[in-house]
Design a protein around this motif. Sequence first.
Motif, short mmCIF file in Angstrom:
data_model
loop_
_atom_site.label_atom_id
_atom_site.label_comp_id
_atom_site.label_asym_id
_atom_site.label_seq_id
_atom_site.Cartn_x
_atom_site.Cartn_y
_atom_site.Cartn_z
N GLY A 49 1.68 -12.52 14.56
CA GLY A 49 1.43 -11.88 13.35
C GLY A 49 0.19 -10.65 13.75
N GLU A 50 -0.31 -10.27 12.63
CA GLU A 50 -1.60 -9.22 12.57
C GLU A 50 -2.65 -10.03 12.86
OE1 GLU A 50 -4.17 -8.64 10.74
OE2 GLU A 50 -4.69 -6.96 11.91
N MET A 51 -3.54 -9.45 13.77
CA MET A 51 -4.71 -10.46 14.48
C MET A 51 -5.63 -10.75 13.37
SD MET A 51 -7.33 -9.48 17.60
CE MET A 51 -6.20 -8.39 18.42
N ASP A 52 -6.06 -9.79 12.22
CA ASP A 52 -7.16 -10.21 11.43
C ASP A 52 -6.57 -11.19 10.67
OD1 ASP A 52 -8.78 -8.27 12.45
OD2 ASP A 52 -8.41 -6.78 10.76
N GLU A 53 -5.28 -11.34 9.99
CA GLU A 53 -4.78 -12.52 9.51
C GLU A 53 -4.65 -13.77 10.09
OE1 GLU A 53 -0.70 -13.58 6.85
OE2 GLU A 53 -0.48 -12.04 8.37
N LEU A 54 -4.22 -13.73 11.50
CA LEU A 54 -4.15 -15.01 12.40
C LEU A 54 -5.64 -15.41 12.61
CD1 LEU A 54 -1.64 -13.91 14.89
CD2 LEU A 54 -1.10 -15.06 12.81
N LEU A 55 -6.58 -14.66 12.83
CA LEU A 55 -7.98 -15.26 12.98
C LEU A 55 -8.52 -15.73 11.64
CD1 LEU A 55 -9.49 -12.55 15.37
CD2 LEU A 55 -8.68 -14.74 15.94
N GLU A 56 -8.15 -15.30 10.51
CA GLU A 56 -8.71 -15.63 9.31
C GLU A 56 -7.88 -17.29 9.16
OE1 GLU A 56 -10.75 -16.13 6.15
OE2 GLU A 56 -10.88 -14.36 7.42
N ILE A 57 -6.60 -17.32 9.65
CA ILE A 57 -5.93 -18.79 9.48
C ILE A 57 -6.80 -19.71 10.52
CG2 ILE A 57 -4.00 -20.02 10.03
CD1 ILE A 57 -2.49 -17.22 9.39
N VAL A 58 -7.21 -19.38 11.50
CA VAL A 58 -7.82 -20.21 12.52
C VAL A 58 -9.14 -20.42 11.74
CG1 VAL A 58 -9.18 -20.37 14.69
CG2 VAL A 58 -7.00 -19.13 14.74
N LYS A 59 -9.73 -19.66 11.17
CA LYS A 59 -10.88 -20.09 10.39
C LYS A 59 -10.77 -21.05 9.23
CE LYS A 59 -13.17 -15.42 10.59
NZ LYS A 59 -13.68 -14.41 9.59
N LYS A 60 -9.65 -20.83 8.53
CA LYS A 60 -9.20 -21.85 7.43
C LYS A 60 -8.86 -23.10 8.05
CE LYS A 60 -7.81 -18.30 4.39
NZ LYS A 60 -6.74 -17.63 3.52
N ALA A 61 -8.32 -23.14 9.31
CA ALA A 61 -7.91 -24.37 9.73
C ALA A 61 -9.01 -25.27 10.48
CB ALA A 61 -6.99 -24.21 11.20
#
Length: 96
Positions: A49-61
């Motif tokens: 996906g889009e990098m900013d969205e994926l990095l936000e998911i990593v933070k939430k994980a």
Amino acid sequence: MTVVNVGFQVLPTVPDHMNSYEVVDKAIEVVQRSGVKYEVGAMETVMEGEMDELLEIVKKAKQACIDAGASQVMTHIKIHYRPEGVSMDEKLEKYR
């Protein structure tokens, strides 16, 4: 929007009475609920996906691990970026 692949692994530190796999499952649930394309592997989860969205998911994980009882979380992240985009399918199709 450029499509990238982000692979990540969470390594939670948990008390002796807890199972670390159950804590990792909480991180995977965050990815599942996100709606992005993903694949869970034996050592990491890869998302597309889009990098900013994926990095936000990593933070939430990571936060999901803390919320599940981990005292700390080591997170290993890999990013595959190409200006024209990159897909998981193009990298895996010859193996399936």
